[in-house]
Write a protein that holds these residues in place. Structure first.
Motif, mmCIF file in Angstrom:
data_model
loop_
_atom_site.group_PDB
_atom_site.id
_atom_site.type_symbol
_atom_site.label_atom_id
_atom_site.label_comp_id
_atom_site.label_asym_id
_atom_site.label_seq_id
_atom_site.Cartn_x
_atom_site.Cartn_y
_atom_site.Cartn_z
ATOM 1 N N PHE A 106 -23.912 39.800 -0.040
ATOM 2 C CA PHE A 106 -23.968 39.837 -1.496
ATOM 3 C C PHE A 106 -24.583 38.571 -2.086
ATOM 4 O O PHE A 106 -24.809 38.492 -3.293
ATOM 5 C CB PHE A 106 -22.549 39.996 -2.056
ATOM 6 N N ALA A 107 -24.831 37.558 -1.258
ATOM 7 C CA ALA A 107 -25.297 36.263 -1.751
ATOM 8 C C ALA A 107 -26.824 36.209 -1.782
ATOM 9 O O ALA A 107 -27.498 36.711 -0.873
ATOM 10 C CB ALA A 107 -24.743 35.137 -0.880
ATOM 11 N N ALA A 108 -27.349 35.568 -2.818
ATOM 12 C CA ALA A 108 -28.801 35.446 -2.958
ATOM 13 C C ALA A 108 -29.355 34.191 -2.290
ATOM 14 O O ALA A 108 -30.532 34.145 -1.926
ATOM 15 C CB ALA A 108 -29.191 35.443 -4.441
ATOM 16 N N TYR A 109 -28.504 33.159 -2.100
ATOM 17 C CA TYR A 109 -29.056 31.884 -1.666
ATOM 18 C C TYR A 109 -29.672 31.901 -0.259
ATOM 19 O O TYR A 109 -30.697 31.232 -0.032
ATOM 20 C CB TYR A 109 -28.022 30.749 -1.812
ATOM 21 N N PRO A 110 -29.140 32.662 0.729
ATOM 22 C CA PRO A 110 -29.866 32.702 2.017
ATOM 23 C C PRO A 110 -31.262 33.303 1.858
ATOM 24 O O PRO A 110 -32.220 32.860 2.487
ATOM 25 C CB PRO A 110 -28.971 33.579 2.895
ATOM 26 N N TYR A 111 -31.371 34.316 1.005
ATOM 27 C CA TYR A 111 -32.655 34.978 0.736
ATOM 28 C C TYR A 111 -33.626 33.990 0.092
ATOM 29 O O TYR A 111 -34.808 33.926 0.461
ATOM 30 C CB TYR A 111 -32.392 36.152 -0.206
ATOM 31 N N GLU A 112 -33.136 33.210 -0.885
ATOM 32 C CA GLU A 112 -34.002 32.272 -1.598
ATOM 33 C C GLU A 112 -34.444 31.120 -0.694
ATOM 34 O O GLU A 112 -35.585 30.654 -0.788
ATOM 35 C CB GLU A 112 -33.281 31.759 -2.839
ATOM 36 N N ILE A 113 -33.549 30.648 0.165
ATOM 37 C CA ILE A 113 -33.938 29.589 1.100
ATOM 38 C C ILE A 113 -34.977 30.127 2.080
ATOM 39 O O ILE A 113 -35.987 29.466 2.353
ATOM 40 C CB ILE A 113 -32.703 29.042 1.850
ATOM 41 N N TYR A 114 -34.749 31.332 2.586
ATOM 42 C CA TYR A 114 -35.725 31.924 3.505
ATOM 43 C C TYR A 114 -37.081 32.085 2.824
ATOM 44 O O TYR A 114 -38.131 31.863 3.444
ATOM 45 C CB TYR A 114 -35.229 33.276 4.002
ATOM 46 N N ALA A 115 -37.083 32.466 1.552
ATOM 47 C CA ALA A 115 -38.340 32.661 0.827
ATOM 48 C C ALA A 115 -39.154 31.382 0.741
ATOM 49 O O ALA A 115 -40.389 31.429 0.686
ATOM 50 C CB ALA A 115 -38.057 33.205 -0.575
ATOM 51 N N ALA A 116 -38.491 30.225 0.722
ATOM 52 C CA ALA A 116 -39.227 28.957 0.716
ATOM 53 C C ALA A 116 -40.072 28.837 1.980
ATOM 54 O O ALA A 116 -41.240 28.415 1.924
ATOM 55 C CB ALA A 116 -38.250 27.786 0.619
ATOM 56 N N PHE A 117 -39.519 29.220 3.107
ATOM 57 C CA PHE A 117 -40.271 29.172 4.368
ATOM 58 C C PHE A 117 -41.330 30.268 4.417
ATOM 59 O O PHE A 117 -42.440 30.059 4.931
ATOM 60 C CB PHE A 117 -39.311 29.298 5.546
ATOM 61 N N ALA A 118 -40.994 31.439 3.887
ATOM 62 C CA ALA A 118 -41.958 32.538 3.868
ATOM 63 C C ALA A 118 -43.191 32.148 3.060
ATOM 64 O O ALA A 118 -44.315 32.564 3.382
ATOM 65 C CB ALA A 118 -41.321 33.799 3.295
ATOM 66 N N GLY A 119 -42.996 31.336 2.013
ATOM 67 C CA GLY A 119 -44.125 30.873 1.217
ATOM 68 C C GLY A 119 -45.064 29.984 2.003
ATOM 69 O O GLY A 119 -46.235 29.818 1.621
ATOM 70 N N TYR A 120 -44.578 29.440 3.090
ATOM 71 C CA TYR A 120 -45.397 28.604 3.975
ATOM 72 C C TYR A 120 -45.978 29.410 5.128
ATOM 73 O O TYR A 120 -46.814 28.923 5.876
ATOM 74 C CB TYR A 120 -44.526 27.455 4.507
ATOM 75 N N GLY A 121 -45.502 30.649 5.279
ATOM 76 C CA GLY A 121 -45.996 31.502 6.351
ATOM 77 C C GLY A 121 -45.079 31.604 7.544
ATOM 78 O O GLY A 121 -45.452 32.195 8.565
ATOM 79 N N ARG B 153 -41.866 33.176 9.353
ATOM 80 C CA ARG B 153 -41.139 34.434 9.220
ATOM 81 C C ARG B 153 -40.138 34.619 10.362
ATOM 82 O O ARG B 153 -40.302 34.069 11.441
ATOM 83 C CB ARG B 153 -42.105 35.628 9.213
ATOM 84 N N ASN B 154 -39.114 35.418 10.069
ATOM 85 C CA ASN B 154 -38.112 35.801 11.066
ATOM 86 C C ASN B 154 -37.917 37.311 10.935
ATOM 87 O O ASN B 154 -37.428 37.802 9.909
ATOM 88 C CB ASN B 154 -36.797 35.064 10.819
ATOM 89 N N GLU B 155 -38.301 38.059 11.945
ATOM 90 C CA GLU B 155 -38.290 39.514 11.871
ATOM 91 C C GLU B 155 -36.897 40.072 11.618
ATOM 92 O O GLU B 155 -36.718 40.994 10.807
ATOM 93 C CB GLU B 155 -38.863 40.099 13.173
ATOM 94 N N GLY B 156 -35.893 39.516 12.272
ATOM 95 C CA GLY B 156 -34.536 40.011 12.090
ATOM 96 C C GLY B 156 -34.040 39.796 10.672
ATOM 97 O O GLY B 156 -33.390 40.682 10.088
ATOM 98 N N PHE B 157 -34.335 38.646 10.110
ATOM 99 C CA PHE B 157 -33.913 38.376 8.734
ATOM 100 C C PHE B 157 -34.559 39.377 7.783
ATOM 101 O O PHE B 157 -33.898 39.942 6.910
ATOM 102 C CB PHE B 157 -34.289 36.945 8.332
#
Length: 375
Positions: free
Chosen positions: A108-123, A125-129
């Motif tokens: 239910f938490a957004a913060y893991p998603y938002e932290i992951y998005a910071a890395f995704a913006g750099y390219g 990725r983690n397939e499982g996530f």
């Protein structure tokens, strides 16, 4: 003794460009020297661990370093330094696996998603996530999570980065924010200021896509950023000053050069010799200038020309003692580096574009701007 906050109307032409390279270099050097402050404890997934003291600083390091990397040229030392900090942060989250565990524990938490998005913006990725995130973001609970409008914009931008369909229309959410409502400018204060800056960060993908900013918001910010920044400098709110300067550098069209020239020398004066910038309050006095014969060889001491082993560099706080506790300065120092990289890019690009063409032709307005963006 504190840094002077007085800024002359309009500033001195070129004043920002004269200080920005040094401000950026020192702030990034501080972050590199203090990697230990961003390291996650082994029990970071335990319920008693404070997110704001562990994952939040690391996520901010990743996000702001990503924009710095995107805003600097590949041959710049700061480009490499920002990339190294992102790689360090990615290693701390075990290439995304730790964020996957967080998402499983707190779907239910957004913060893991938002932290992951910071890395995704750099390219990165983690397939499982992304597989689990795709399932969660399609739920009714995700779409109807109750949160402040500027925070919801952050989640929408994160969804874009990860490649998921946004759960809501960004324009409709923007209209519910303090900034989107074009609130009375005299109602500006600390909380509304931070809500405003993060609204801009989210609608422009952390200041990298200024063309997403609506025309009326652009005009409103150009009118009121100068007095707001002046007030923040006068009250020594260095962290909010840095965020507002990042917003100024994210405006579409020509950068507000007079504002940047007026404000950047004042914020630069608040930076300690170590590169640190406090969030608020009095600052340490500048280091005395040594006599000519006692001056160190600055070429040999350049932060990114240091040929010592990396482990030795990490413990080096730069010139002078480190005057502030980590938690009292890490965010404002990162924000200063972030805003400096953005301002430096906009000012140098604008100066190059404004230079007379060799064949006597005049530069025309940009094309391809997103519908609704400022001309």
């Amino acid at each position: 003794m504190t840094a002077s906050v007085a800024i002359a109307p309009g500033g001195t032409t070129g004043a920002a460009l004269s200080v920005l390279p040094g401000v950026l270099r020192k702030a990034l050097g501080w972050a590199d020297a203090h990697r230990s402050g961003f390291e996650l404890p082994p029990d970071v997934l335990e319920p008693h661990i404070e997110v704001n003291r562990t994952l939040k600083p690391l996520g901010e390091l990743a996000q702001l370093s990503t924009t710095i990397h995107r805003s600097t040229t590949p041959d710049a030392p700061e480009h490499q330094a920002a990339g190294d900090l992102i790689a360090f942060a990615w290693d701390q989250v075990h290439a995304g696996d730790l964020l996957l565990e967080l998402l499983r524990a707190e779907p239910f938490a957004a913060y893991p998603y938002e932290i992951y998005a910071a890395f995704a913006g750099y390219g990165l990725r983690n397939e499982g996530f992304e597989r689990l995130a795709g399932t969660l973001s399609a739920t009714r609970g995700w779409a109807h999570t109750e949160q402040q409008a500027n925070r919801e914009l952050g989640l929408i931008n994160s969804e874009r980065r990860v490649g998921a369909a946004p759960h809501a229309d960004a324009g409709e959410v923007l209209a519910r924010t303090w900034l989107g409502g074009l609130s009375e400018p005299w109602m500006f204060e600390g909380p509304s200021g931070y809500a405003l800056t993060h609204t801009v960060f989210h609608i422009t993908d952390w200041c990298c896509l200024p063309e997403r900013m609506p025309v009326d918001v652009d005009a409103y910010l150009r009118a009121w950023l100068p007095p707001w920044i002046d007030g923040c400098l006068e009250s020594r709110q260095w962290d909010l000053t840095g965020e507002l300067l990042a917003v100024a550098a994210a405006l579409p069209g020509p950068p507000p050069t007079e504002l940047l020239d007026a404000a950047w020398p004042a914020l630069a004066a608040a930076q300690a010799p170590s590169g640190a910038v406090p969030e608020t309050g009095p600052t340490v006095p500048p280091a005395p200038t040594p006599a000519a014969d006692d001056r160190p060889d600055t070429a040999k001491q350049a932060a990114y020309a240091d040929d010592r082993p990396e482990t030795a560099r990490q413990g080096d706080a730069g010139p002078g003692p480190d005057p502030y506790p980590f938690l009292a300065c890490y965010h404002s120092t990162l924000v200063t580096a972030f805003a400096a990289a953005l301002s430096l890019k906009r000012l140098t690009t604008h100066r190059a574009d404004a230079a007379p063409a060799g064949d006597g032709s005049r530069r025309t307005s940009r094309t391809g701007r997103t519908k609704g963006a400022a001309a």
